[in-house]
Design an enzyme around this catalytic site. Structure first.
Site, PDB file in Angstrom:
ATOM      1  N   GLU A   1      83.719  45.467  42.456  1.00  0.00           N
ATOM      2  CA  GLU A   1      83.309  46.870  42.510  1.00  0.00           C
ATOM      3  C   GLU A   1      84.391  47.777  43.094  1.00  0.00           C
ATOM      4  OE1 GLU A   1      79.484  46.937  44.455  1.00  0.00           O
ATOM      5  OE2 GLU A   1      78.483  46.259  42.621  1.00  0.00           O
TER       6      GLU A   1
ATOM      7  N   GLU B   1      69.447  44.727  46.591  1.00  0.00           N
ATOM      8  CA  GLU B   1      70.692  45.249  47.152  1.00  0.00           C
ATOM      9  C   GLU B   1      71.900  44.716  46.390  1.00  0.00           C
ATOM     10  OE1 GLU B   1      73.258  47.355  49.711  1.00  0.00           O
ATOM     11  OE2 GLU B   1      71.133  47.566  49.313  1.00  0.00           O
TER      12      GLU B   1
ATOM     13  N   TYR C   1      74.695  39.214  41.867  1.00  0.00           N
ATOM     14  CA  TYR C   1      76.048  38.804  41.505  1.00  0.00           C
ATOM     15  C   TYR C   1      76.000  37.432  40.863  1.00  0.00           C
ATOM     16  CZ  TYR C   1      80.966  37.528  41.883  1.00  0.00           C
ATOM     17  OH  TYR C   1      82.252  37.139  41.608  1.00  0.00           O
TER      18      TYR C   1
ATOM     19  N   GLY D   1      76.832  34.612  31.288  1.00  0.00           N
ATOM     20  CA  GLY D   1      76.427  34.318  29.917  1.00  0.00           C
ATOM     21  C   GLY D   1      75.535  33.099  29.798  1.00  0.00           C
TER      22      GLY D   1
ATOM     23  N   GLY E   1      72.695  32.762  31.564  1.00  0.00           N
ATOM     24  CA  GLY E   1      71.324  33.121  31.886  1.00  0.00           C
ATOM     25  C   GLY E   1      70.993  33.187  33.364  1.00  0.00           C
TER      26      GLY E   1
ATOM     27  N   GLY F   1      71.832  35.502  35.675  1.00  0.00           N
ATOM     28  CA  GLY F   1      71.403  36.843  36.075  1.00  0.00           C
ATOM     29  C   GLY F   1      69.978  37.118  35.636  1.00  0.00           C
TER      30      GLY F   1
ATOM     31  N   ASN G   1      79.931  50.571  35.389  1.00  0.00           N
ATOM     32  CA  ASN G   1      79.691  49.144  35.113  1.00  0.00           C
ATOM     33  C   ASN G   1      78.867  48.990  33.825  1.00  0.00           C
ATOM     34  OD1 ASN G   1      79.261  46.401  35.165  1.00  0.00           O
ATOM     35  ND2 ASN G   1      78.738  46.338  37.341  1.00  0.00           N
TER      36      ASN G   1
ATOM     37  N   TYR H   1      70.882  45.513  32.041  1.00  0.00           N
ATOM     38  CA  TYR H   1      69.643  46.012  32.634  1.00  0.00           C
ATOM     39  C   TYR H   1      68.777  46.720  31.594  1.00  0.00           C
ATOM     40  CZ  TYR H   1      72.062  45.095  37.045  1.00  0.00           C
ATOM     41  OH  TYR H   1      72.748  44.505  38.084  1.00  0.00           O
TER      42      TYR H   1
END
Length: 167
Positions: free
Chosen positions: A24, A83, A86, A93, A95, A97, A124, A131
């Site tokens: 970030e 919060e 990551y 890729g 899965g 996340g 981002n 999302y």
């Protein structure tokens, strides 16, 4: 596999927070120490909770999600604030996340939380697309406000005494 973090994960969580901060473009702002994380996550009054994603084939830590409860005066209910989410670049890729977010959504459902909220940096694009693919609504009319350092201290210096009454 998704699991609840333990105190033995603190070093790995700390490392991933630093990796996330570097991604970030804010590495210098990630000042939390392992000792601070240990106290905040596993002390007498935990400030947040963490889920860990492990790679199914290697068992290595692939990512994490750090969250805490919040409250909505509009709905009169508790909710969840994510919060940090990551996933390490070499495991993306697969899965992890999606699995972390699904596990958090299940915690929301189990606890009657009506809102699950987080922020994302406007540059981002991969995260924003991800999302949106999950059905997340981007609340573009809201702006995050933050006081730190000198301005926080200056405002605090103006505070009147606060009376504490028995409940």
């Amino acid at each position: 596999m998704i699991r609840t973090a333990t105190v033995h994960d603190v070093a790995e969580i700390h490392a991933m927070i630093r990796e996330l901060a570097a991604y970030e473009k804010a590495a210098e702002q990630a000042r939390a120490t392992e000792e601070q994380l240990r106290a905040a996550l596993f002390g007498e009054h935990p400030a947040a909770s963490v889920l860990i994603a492990e790679d199914d084939t290697t068992g290595a830590v692939a990512g994490f999600a750090l969250w805490f409860p919040r409250f909505s005066t509009w709905t009169g209910t508790r909710g969840m604030h994510l919060e940090d989410l990551y996933v390490r670049p070499h495991t993306r890729g697969a899965g992890h996340g999606r699995a972390l977010l699904a596990a958090l959504a299940a915690i929301c459902r189990e606890n009657g939380f009506e809102r699950f909220e987080w922020v994302v940096l406007d540059w981002n694009e991969p995260a924003i697309a991800f999302y949106k693919s999950l059905g997340a609504e981007l609340l573009e009319e809201w702006t995050v406000c933050r006081l730190t350092g000198g301005p926080l201290e200056e405002l605090a210096a103006l505070a009147p005494p606060v009376a504490h009454r028995a409940r």
